[in-house]
Scaffold this active site. Structure first.
Site, PDB file in Angstrom:
ATOM      1  N   HIS A   1       0.860  -1.290  -0.039  1.00  0.00           N
ATOM      2  CA  HIS A   1      -0.173  -0.051  -0.231  1.00  0.00           C
ATOM      3  C   HIS A   1       0.948   1.215  -0.019  1.00  0.00           C
ATOM      4  CE1 HIS A   1      -3.169  -2.797   1.255  1.00  0.00           C
ATOM      5  NE2 HIS A   1      -3.909  -2.030   0.839  1.00  0.00           N
TER       6      HIS A   1
ATOM      7  N   LYS B   1      -0.111   4.605   4.956  1.00  0.00           N
ATOM      8  CA  LYS B   1      -0.804   3.748   5.429  1.00  0.00           C
ATOM      9  C   LYS B   1      -0.711   3.332   6.898  1.00  0.00           C
ATOM     10  CE  LYS B   1      -3.853  -0.664   4.933  1.00  0.00           C
ATOM     11  NZ  LYS B   1      -5.122   0.240   4.900  1.00  0.00           N
TER      12      LYS B   1
END
Length: 251
Positions: A140, A144
């Site tokens: 990600h 995050k």
């Protein structure tokens, strides 16, 4: 139908507001900044938003889950929950609220990911754990917070369910300082962060003579927003209870 957005000024909140306005009616939202997209009504707290909404979509933060559960149950407002990273206390609050209101909770509202979850469970059931090592790989964007991601954990739980075990009993992660050889039946997690990758998940089943890979790449956050809004339209007509994307997709 009036859709309210908790966290409307966030990255996902903006997409959710646009999708809600296109598919139904945008009631407005809450935000820590006190601002929202131009023209969208702003509410001081979740209770005020809920009173003006037929359903609330919530992709905020694990720290808000318990309070939101209480507020939405009190106003009898259906709740679409996409927040991840919460624990047992928050889950208990969700379960309690589901006695009063319909809730659909999912770490991922993308149709493709939910099909991936179904396939991961089926392969977990079909492939002997002493022959096939199971590994979950996810990447990600660098901002995050939770790791492994909620979707990665859901994939691990799907494999574990297929194998008839609890993920907590067989999960290993490099982020937890796990080292050493892989043991039979363990489910490993590899977590990568970098750049602005929306979301990439793979489930690998590897034996001595073959490997099976299930992979999903999300290229645009809008895929999560559109799925959540579609789920909201469906949820509004459901009785009180806790639902999953499998219920919505009839998988």
């Amino acid at each position: 139908m009036r859709i309210g957005i908790a966290g409307i000024s966030g990255r996902m909140g903006i997409y959710l507001a646009e999708e809600a306005a296109a598919a139904a009616s945008l009631a407005g939202g809450t935000s820590r900044s006190g601002r929202g997209p131009a023209g969208a009504p702003h509410f001081s707290d979740i209770t005020a938003l809920a009173r003006e909404s037929d359903v609330v979509i919530d992709f905020t933060h694990a720290s808000t889950v318990a309070a939101h559960a209480v507020a939405l149950a009190a106003t009898e407002t259906p709740w679409v929950l996409g927040t991840t990273g919460y624990g047992a206390m928050e889950q208990s609050a969700i379960d309690e609220a589901a006695k009063t209101i319909p809730i659909i909770a999912s770490p991922n509202f993308c149709t493709g990911v939910n099909l991936l979850l179904l396939l991961a469970e089926k392969l977990g059931h079909a492939l002997p754990p002493h022959q096939y090592d199971a590994e979950i790989l996810e990447m990600h964007h660098r901002q995050k917070v939770d790791a492994p991601s909620g979707t990665a954990l859901a994939l691990g739980r799907a494999v574990a369910q297929g194998r008839g075990v609890r993920l907590e009993e067989v999960m290993v992660s490099g982020r937890d300082g796990h080292t050493g050889p892989r043991k039979d039946g363990e489910i490993g997690f590899a977590t990568l962060r970098g750049g602005q990758i929306v979301g990439s998940h793979s489930v690998l089943f590897t034996a001595g003579d073959e490997q099976i890979a299930l992979t999903h790449h999300a290229f645009d956050r809008r895929v999560f927003a559109s799925g959540a809004v579609r789920a909201a339209l469906w949820l509004h007509a459901q009785p009180a209870g806790l639902y999953s994307m499998r219920d919505f997709l009839r998988l």
